[in-house]
Scaffold this active site. Structure first.
Site, mmCIF file in Angstrom:
data_model
loop_
_atom_site.group_PDB
_atom_site.id
_atom_site.type_symbol
_atom_site.label_atom_id
_atom_site.label_comp_id
_atom_site.label_asym_id
_atom_site.label_seq_id
_atom_site.Cartn_x
_atom_site.Cartn_y
_atom_site.Cartn_z
ATOM 1 N N PHE A 109 0.974 -1.180 0.152
ATOM 2 C CA PHE A 109 -0.132 -0.092 -0.083
ATOM 3 C C PHE A 109 0.804 1.179 -0.156
ATOM 4 C CE2 PHE A 109 -3.059 3.024 1.664
ATOM 5 C CZ PHE A 109 -4.338 2.515 1.168
ATOM 6 N N TYR B 236 -11.426 1.412 9.918
ATOM 7 C CA TYR B 236 -12.486 1.962 8.989
ATOM 8 C C TYR B 236 -12.775 0.983 7.702
ATOM 9 C CZ TYR B 236 -8.579 4.099 6.658
ATOM 10 O OH TYR B 236 -7.237 4.044 6.331
HETATM 11 C C1 LIG Z 1 -5.731 1.467 4.312
HETATM 12 C C2 LIG Z 1 -4.665 1.139 4.446
HETATM 13 C C3 LIG Z 1 -3.616 2.390 4.904
HETATM 14 C C4 LIG Z 1 -4.065 3.573 5.270
HETATM 15 O O1 LIG Z 1 -3.547 4.620 6.114
HETATM 16 P P1 LIG Z 1 -4.181 5.796 7.117
HETATM 17 O O2 LIG Z 1 -3.356 6.353 7.764
HETATM 18 O O3 LIG Z 1 -5.378 5.036 7.812
HETATM 19 O O4 LIG Z 1 -4.617 6.569 6.121
HETATM 20 C C5 LIG Z 1 -1.945 2.204 5.185
HETATM 21 N N1 LIG Z 1 -1.510 0.809 4.755
HETATM 22 C C6 LIG Z 1 -2.369 -0.074 4.435
HETATM 23 C C7 LIG Z 1 -1.745 -1.365 4.234
HETATM 24 C C8 LIG Z 1 -3.629 0.050 4.217
HETATM 25 O O5 LIG Z 1 -4.496 -0.812 3.630
#
Ligand SMILES: *Cc1c(COP(=O)(O)O)cnc(C)c1O
Length: 423
Positions: free
Chosen positions: A133, A243
């Site tokens: 991600f 979320y």
């Molecule tokens: C959804 C997701 C995030 C999002 O990070 P936030 O700090 O909550 O915006 C980060 N890493 C992964 C692997 C995710 O799936």
């Protein structure tokens, strides 16, 4: 189980589903006067009906007590994070003092890396999955730079073999052995957001520790999706958001796990704040940081009451339903989805499933790599009330969520896909 591609069969599965009543606890967006076919719970989970009254209760508490709300009522704000600890710990298979709810995911990832990515001239590498991600990629890259290393040298990514769609555990273990004592940190997601592959976290943790590295997991797509045993598997840390599968609302609070072997190590470097300081002394406002025991010692700020209240309302549902039951239904639901998708595409090869077909290696997600007309199929689904997720250049992700998706939803989705392919 032998599936049949009929509405009657899907309804029969729903009738036998012990979790079917949970669907009533969620609010579905509407399309043409009907509930949408919602297959996007891996991106933003649906709203539990229980969240609105939970938020109103905190607003009332504030209205009634002002600052005294910190100390009054059944859940005084002063201790609010603690009311989420027990259930969060159960969710990820941890001891209560190994878990804390705080901040948001990427913030927690950085905080954990401050403590557990301690590169030296000899041991400075991070081993992670290729195509992680983006937020994780940026966190790794900037942490590496922060310590004065070059990301091109320090970050070692592992990709599927050529012609394959997801990783083989044996290849991960082999790479770790090969990189050996140069590895400072092994960082994997639990379930990959793109392919939906659920990695063998126990083996990865063991292999990382064998070579003397710290091991951390990003469980954004994993918590609330598959049962976990973080304590037993022995990861040094883990982080997750609330979320996606955890249905706690956009931007909801994140969790962090720190293994108990690090519970009382005040010498570990960390970026501290007053909420991580020894609770008995917090309001003496003295110099000299003394961390709380366990994961709580990584907190920075006082609890964000409204988002924590929403998260608590959602955690109650998971607590009631139980991860084991959810996983049992999830396996059936995703297997049925795989079946109807295969039927829709039979003899056409318009798409290929890039999620492992082995149920032990996936959670509640199936990703399709489509032919160049995939976007038209995705748009057709959206126009007909099915919400899924599109990833460039041509991947459609479906998340069949056991808390609120029915077998009938899955059958209807399969039928829509079939119609969409006929175009
Ligand atoms: C959804 C997701 C995030 C999002 O990070 P936030 O700090 O909550 O915006 C980060 N890493 C992964 C692997 C995710 O799936």
């Amino acid at each position: 189980m032998v599936f049949e591609n009929t509405l009657e069969f899907a309804r029969a599965l729903d009738a036998q589903d012990p979790l079917r009543a949970y669907r009533e606890q969620f609010i579905f967006p509407q399309h043409a006067g009907q509930d949408v076919l919602y297959f996007c719970g891996n991106s933003l989970g649906l709203q539990p009906k229980a969240i609105r009254p939970a938020l109103l209760a905190e607003l009332d508490h504030w209205a009634e007590h002002g600052v005294e709300g910190h100390f009054r009522g059944e859940m005084p704000w002063m201790y609010y994070h603690k009311f989420l600890t027990e259930q969060s710990a159960q969710l990820v298979g941890a001891l209560p003092h190994e878990v804390v709810v705080m901040n948001t995911l990427t913030v927690n990832l950085h905080l954990m890396m401050v403590s557990f990515y301690r590169p030296t001239a000899q041991r400075f590498k991070i081993v992670m999955e290729a195509g992680a991600f983006p937020s994780d990629q940026y966190a790794m890259e900037t942490q590496v730079r922060f310590h004065g290393f070059d990301p091109a040298e320090a970050i070692v990514e592992i990709a599927p073999r050529s012609g394959e769609d997801y990783l083989r555990t044996e290849d991960i273990l082999e790479l770790l052995e090969k990189e050996g004592d140069q590895v400072a940190l092994v960082l994997f997601s639990g379930v990959n957001y793109y392919t939906g592959q659920f990695y063998d976290l126990e083996q990865i943790a063991a292999a990382g520790h064998r070579i003397g590295a710290a091991v951390g997991f990003d469980l954004a797509h994993t918590a609330g999706n598959v049962p976990l045993r973080l304590h037993e598997w022995g990861a040094d840390f883990a982080v997750w958001c609330s979320y996606k599968y955890l249905n706690s609302g956009p931007g909801g609070p994140a969790g962090a796990f720190v293994h108990e072997r690090h519970a009382d190590r005040p010498e570990l470097p960390r970026f501290a704040g007053w909420w991580g300081h020894d609770e008995g002394e917090r309001f003496k406002m003295r110099k000299g940081f003394r961390p709380m025991h366990g994961a709580a010692g990584w907190q920075l700020s006082n609890a964000q009451i409204f988002s924590f209240a929403a998260h608590k309302a959602s955690l109650d549902i998971f607590h009631q339903a139980g991860m084991e039951s959810l996983r049992a239904k999830s396996i059936q639901l995703s297997s049925f989805l795989q079946f109807v998708l295969d039927e829709a595409d039979a003899g056409q090869n318009r798409f290929r499933t890039i999620t492992p077909r082995d149920i032990a290696a996936r959670g509640a997600q199936i990703s399709l790599l489509t032919d160049p007309n995939g976007r038209a199929l995705f748009d057709f689904l959206a126009e007909h009330g099915a919400i899924a997720d599109w990833r460039e250049p041509n991947v459609i992700r479906f998340a069949p969520v056991p808390l609120y998706n029915s077998f009938e939803d899955v059958w209807r989705l399969g039928e829509l896909v079939q119609r969409g392919l006929r175009g």
